[in-house]
Each structure stands twice: as structure tokens, then as C-alpha cells.
Design a protein around this motif. Structure first.
Motif, PDB file in Angstrom:
ATOM      1  N   GLU A  75      29.025  -9.833   9.554  1.00 43.18           N
ATOM      2  CA  GLU A  75      28.195  -8.940  10.373  1.00 43.18           C
ATOM      3  C   GLU A  75      27.467  -7.916   9.507  1.00 43.18           C
ATOM      4  OE1 GLU A  75      26.406  -7.852  13.839  1.00 43.18           O
ATOM      5  OE2 GLU A  75      27.714  -9.570  13.447  1.00 43.18           O
ATOM      6  N   ILE A  76      28.155  -7.399   8.485  1.00 45.73           N
ATOM      7  CA  ILE A  76      27.513  -6.463   7.547  1.00 45.73           C
ATOM      8  C   ILE A  76      26.316  -7.127   6.887  1.00 45.73           C
ATOM      9  CG2 ILE A  76      27.807  -5.258   5.334  1.00 45.73           C
ATOM     10  CD1 ILE A  76      30.745  -4.765   6.179  1.00 45.73           C
ATOM     11  N   ARG A  78      24.584  -9.792   7.946  1.00 47.12           N
ATOM     12  CA  ARG A  78      23.517 -10.096   8.908  1.00 47.12           C
ATOM     13  C   ARG A  78      22.716  -8.853   9.263  1.00 47.12           C
ATOM     14  NH1 ARG A  78      27.340 -13.828  10.752  1.00 47.12           N
ATOM     15  NH2 ARG A  78      28.340 -12.314  12.129  1.00 47.12           N
ATOM     16  N   ARG A  79      23.395  -7.707   9.378  1.00 51.02           N
ATOM     17  CA  ARG A  79      22.716  -6.471   9.780  1.00 51.02           C
ATOM     18  C   ARG A  79      22.001  -5.778   8.621  1.00 51.02           C
ATOM     19  NH1 ARG A  79      24.074  -3.847  14.624  1.00 51.02           N
ATOM     20  NH2 ARG A  79      25.529  -5.010  15.942  1.00 51.02           N
ATOM     21  N   HIS A  80      22.651  -5.771   7.447  1.00 47.24           N
ATOM     22  CA  HIS A  80      22.152  -4.932   6.352  1.00 47.24           C
ATOM     23  C   HIS A  80      21.772  -5.716   5.097  1.00 47.24           C
ATOM     24  CE1 HIS A  80      23.431  -1.520   8.751  1.00 47.24           C
ATOM     25  NE2 HIS A  80      24.639  -2.046   8.837  1.00 47.24           N
ATOM     26  N   GLY A  81      22.022  -7.018   5.053  1.00 47.34           N
ATOM     27  CA  GLY A  81      21.589  -7.818   3.922  1.00 47.34           C
ATOM     28  C   GLY A  81      22.693  -8.131   2.926  1.00 47.34           C
ATOM     29  N   ARG A  83      22.900  -7.478  -0.301  1.00 42.49           N
ATOM     30  CA  ARG A  83      23.302  -6.418  -1.227  1.00 42.49           C
ATOM     31  C   ARG A  83      24.353  -5.507  -0.602  1.00 42.49           C
ATOM     32  NH1 ARG A  83      19.385  -1.769  -3.754  1.00 42.49           N
ATOM     33  NH2 ARG A  83      19.416  -1.118  -1.582  1.00 42.49           N
ATOM     34  N   ALA A  84      24.210  -5.180   0.679  1.00 42.76           N
ATOM     35  CA  ALA A  84      25.194  -4.338   1.354  1.00 42.76           C
ATOM     36  C   ALA A  84      26.561  -5.003   1.362  1.00 42.76           C
ATOM     37  CB  ALA A  84      24.746  -4.041   2.783  1.00 42.76           C
ATOM     38  N   THR A  88      29.753  -3.264  -0.581  1.00 40.96           N
ATOM     39  CA  THR A  88      30.963  -2.992   0.206  1.00 40.96           C
ATOM     40  C   THR A  88      32.171  -3.684  -0.408  1.00 40.96           C
ATOM     41  OG1 THR A  88      29.659  -2.808   2.238  1.00 40.96           O
ATOM     42  CG2 THR A  88      32.026  -3.172   2.490  1.00 40.96           C
ATOM     43  N   SER A 198      24.137  -1.171  -6.311  1.00 43.24           N
ATOM     44  CA  SER A 198      23.574  -0.248  -5.319  1.00 43.24           C
ATOM     45  C   SER A 198      22.166   0.206  -5.698  1.00 43.24           C
ATOM     46  CB  SER A 198      24.486   0.976  -5.159  1.00 43.24           C
ATOM     47  OG  SER A 198      24.447   1.786  -6.327  1.00 43.24           O
ATOM     48  N   GLU A 204      15.965 -10.680  -0.044  1.00 44.08           N
ATOM     49  CA  GLU A 204      16.542 -11.263   1.166  1.00 44.08           C
ATOM     50  C   GLU A 204      15.732 -12.504   1.507  1.00 44.08           C
ATOM     51  OE1 GLU A 204      19.227 -10.592   2.992  1.00 44.08           O
ATOM     52  OE2 GLU A 204      19.800  -9.079   1.525  1.00 44.08           O
TER      53      GLU A 204
END
Length: 404
Positions: A75-76, A78-81, A83-84, A88, A198, A204
Motif C-alpha cells: 500500500e505504501i 502504491r500510494r507513494h511510489g 522510493r517511499a 521505509t 531519500s 516511477e
């Protein structure tokens, strides 16, 4: 005549060499994290006076983290790409590793398990992001070769883990060494890598993908895609086999031939994991000539033979069979992963999350093998990976029949 496509270049000329190199560095980091667990098993058995079954909880909490964290990680991403997801994962990995510093003072097995669970959650984020990302960094026909090449550096991490762990965790005089030093080093390194990621840009990639199709060429859901569903099962059993084998390699070797745990760890590092890395690099090259599913068939058959020899307890011959098995294992994870998401179209990211969840197989096999080792014998416990490789062979044969 079809133009020759480079490994990290698409048919329309877009080159993804730089992101491929950056993401490949991550494969080393989680290879190290997994392989040092195999040394921790024996270390905690000796330092904390616990049974083989109890020590197997080390793998259970790490791989259990994969099961619990895979969907949130997806989910991270899908929502933020991508790299996120990577950052994380690196942060969780680094925090969990640094917790080993106070852990050595406390010397509580439960506290170590908590630290390892946090590391496992971080590794889940890394794998959920990196594995599918590598498969799309170039022409789709070379996806299996590309992920095997990237996973070769995962193999380098598997070499370094037992090497570093053996040197720090087992003292030269046969006593117990320091568990904090190797984890402190890797924790600091991982957090530095998190800072780098970061601040860099990872493209993407939006694929112009067709909808998911089944064999009768009708659009369907992900769960009607048989290569994916069978691949999910095969990956579960592969990770179960790999984790179980590595977890009890040192126990098996020290019981069947006269060497110390420190020497066995070095054998696992240089010989076993050296072959594992070489197998992935060689597998990536061979896939330029042999279809991935056919090569997977040969490797699964070789692993089955190796496990039979291990169970027979034939001394040096059986130890050699371990190394044959690690060579055969080398291509299995990346190949199964790439083949399972082949053709799933717009569901690639979700499919990848489910595949990462299947890594929970690594939480189950060591406990079963530990129980068998405590109640019958260590050699008998290797019936578990033997059965796992039979499932993988069945998957490879299924793929060959469907792709004729």
C-alpha cells in the motif's frame, strides 16, 4: 528481424542502468540480514542454552514479519511510489539492527526476537519494492534474467552474513562472541543508505500493460491466473526449504564431521553461499539460451537429489550434497517470482505483495525441522525441504506444459 534488446533497456530505447544499479545494492543488504540468522541460531542455542526448536523462533519472527507487513508495504508503494517503500524499509531495518546494542546487555531472547521482527518488517518493504521494480527496468522478455542478475548481489550478502557472523559470534577459543558489533555496523550502514535513497530520484515506471488474461484469453481476476496462484504456493515452499536448510546447516555439519561451529560458518559462507551467488550469475547467463521454466526444472531435480543424500547421513558426501543444493537453489526465488508475475498486467504491484507474503514459509519450516531434530535427528528433519523441492519441480513442469 527482431532487434537485440539490452538487459536494462526497453524496446523504445529507454535506458534504466542507473536505477537498476541503485536498486541492486539493496539486494546485498537483505541477503546479509537473512544469512546472519543462520549463525544466530547456533549462537543462541549455546549462549542462552535453548533448544533447536526454540532457536527456530529467530526465523519465525523475521519471516512472520513478511506475512504481516507485505500488504501495508504494498500500500505504501502504491500510494507513494517505490522510493517511499525503499526508504521505509531501510529505516525499519536500521532501527531493528541497532536494537542489538542494548540487547547484548539485556541478553533477553524475547528482546532479540522483537529486534528481529522489526528488521523483518523492514526487509518486507525492501523486497516488495525492489523485486517487481527490477523486473520492469527493461524489456519484459528479459525480466527473469534481470532479476537473477540483481539477486546475484543478494548472494554476495549471503556470503558475508555467515562470514561476519561466524567471526564475531563464535570466539576462536570456542566460546561465545559479540552479537552487538556486527548488527551495529550494519545498522549504521543501512541508515546511511536510507539517507542516500531519500535524496535521489527513482523513476516511477507506468507500464502500458494489457489486462490480466487466462489461458482461454478472457479477462479475469488475478486469482484466476494459474501461473500466479501456483507460483504463490511454490514460492512459499521455496523459502521454507531455503530457510530450513540454512538454519540447521551448522548443526548438521558439526554433528556429522569433526569441525567447530566457527569453521562450519566459514564453510557456509565461502563454499555454500559462494556457489549460491555463482549460480545466480550463471543462471542469468544461461537464461539467454534456456527457457527459465526449463532451467528451474533441472535445478529442482538436483535439489531433490541433494536432500536425499543429506538425509542418508553419509558424512563428507552428505555435506557436499548441501553445497550442490545451494547451487541448485540459487535461481529459484527470482525465477519463481518473475514467472509468477508474468502476464498479470495491471495487478503487478498487488501480486508482488502477495508473493512477498508467501515468504512466511520461512517462519514455519525451521520450527518443524527443529522439532524433528530434537525428537528424532537433525538429518531426518531435512525431509521438510525435500518435500518443498518436489512442489517446486511440479510448478516448473506445469509452466513448461503451459508454454509449449
Amino acid at each position: 528481424m527482431k532487434p537485440k534488446i539490452r538487459l536494462v533497456q526497453t524496446a523504445d530505447g529507454v535506458n534504466y542502468l542507473v536505477p537498476f544499479v541503485l536498486i541492486t545494492t539493496l539486494f546485498f543488504l537483505w541477503g546479509f540480514a537473512h544469512s546472519i540468522l543462520d549463525v544466530l541460531n547456533k549462537h543462541f542455542q549455546d549462549a542462552l542454552s535453548i533448544s533447536k526448536t526454540h532457536s527456530a523462533l529467530i526465523q519465525a519472527v523475521v519471516y512472520g514479519g513478511y506475512f504481516l507487513m507485505a500488504m501495508p508495504a504494498g500500500e505504501i508503494i502504491r500510494r507513494h511510489g517505490y522510493r517511499a517503500g525503499v526508504v521505509t524499509g531501510l529505516l525499519l531495518y536500521g532501527i531493528g539492527a541497532l536494537m542489538f546494542i542494548p540487547g547484548e546487555q539485556i541478553m533477553s531472547f524475547e528482546f532479540f526476537l522483537l529486534s528481529l521482527f522489526i528488521i523483518g518488517c523492514g526487509l518486507t518493504c525492501l523486497e516488495t519494492a525492489a523485486n517487481p521494480y527490477v523486473t520492469v527496468l527493461g524489456d519484459k522478455d528479459s525480466a527473469e534474467r534481470r532479476i537473477n542478475l540483481a539477486q546475484s548481489f543478494n548472494g554476495l550478502g549471503w556470503i558475508c552474513g555467515p562470514l561476519v557472523g561466524g567471526l564475531f559470534l563464535f570466539a576462536a577459543d570456542g566460546g561465545s562472541g559479540s552479537v552487538a558489533i556486527p548488527y551495529a555496523i550494519i545498522g549504521i550502514l543501512v541508515l546511511l543508505v536510507a539517507i542516500v535513497f531519500s535524496r535521489i530520484h527513482l523513476p516511477e515506471i507506468t507500464l502500458a500493460e494489457e489486462p490480466v488474461e487466462t489461458a482461454n484469453n478472457k479477462q479475469s481476476s488475478l486469482w484466476q491466473h494459474r501461473n500466479f496462484t501456483f507460483g504463490l504456493i511454490a514460492l512459499f515452499f521455496y523459502v521454507a526449504a531455503q530457510t530450513g536448510i540454512n538454519s540447521f546447516f551448522i548443526n548438521y555439519v558439526t554433528e556429522h564431521i569433526s569441525i567447530s561451529a566457527r569453521e562450519a560458518a566459514l564453510w557456509l559462507s565461502f563454499v555454500g553461499m559462494g556457489l549460491f551467488m555463482a549460480g545466480r550469475m550463471g543462471g542469468s547467463w544461461l537464461m539467454g539460451f534456456i527457457r527459465a521454466e526449463r532451467l528451474l526444472t533441472y535445478m529442482a531435480a538436483g535439489a531433490i537429489l541433494a536432500m536425499i543424500l543429506v538425509m542418508l547421513g553419509m558424512g563428507v558426501i552428505s555435506v557436499g550434497a548441501f553445497f550442490l543444493c545451494l547451487l541448485c537453489e540459487s535461481i529459484m526465488f527470482p525465477t519463481i517470482f518473475a514467472l509468477a508475475i508474468r502476464g498479470v498486467g495491471e495487478h503487478t504491484k498487488r501480486a508482488s505483495s502477495y508473493l512477498i507474503m508467501s515468504i512466511v514459509g520461512g517462519a514455519i519450516a525451521p520450527i518443524i525441522m527443529g522439532y524433528i531434530a530434537d525428537t528424532i535427528s537433525t538429518a531426518t528433519g531435512f525431509i521438510v525441504p525435500l518435500l518443498c523441492f518436489i512442489v517446486i519441480l511440479a510448478y516448473a513442469i506445469h509452466l513448461q506444459k503451459n508454454n509449449r
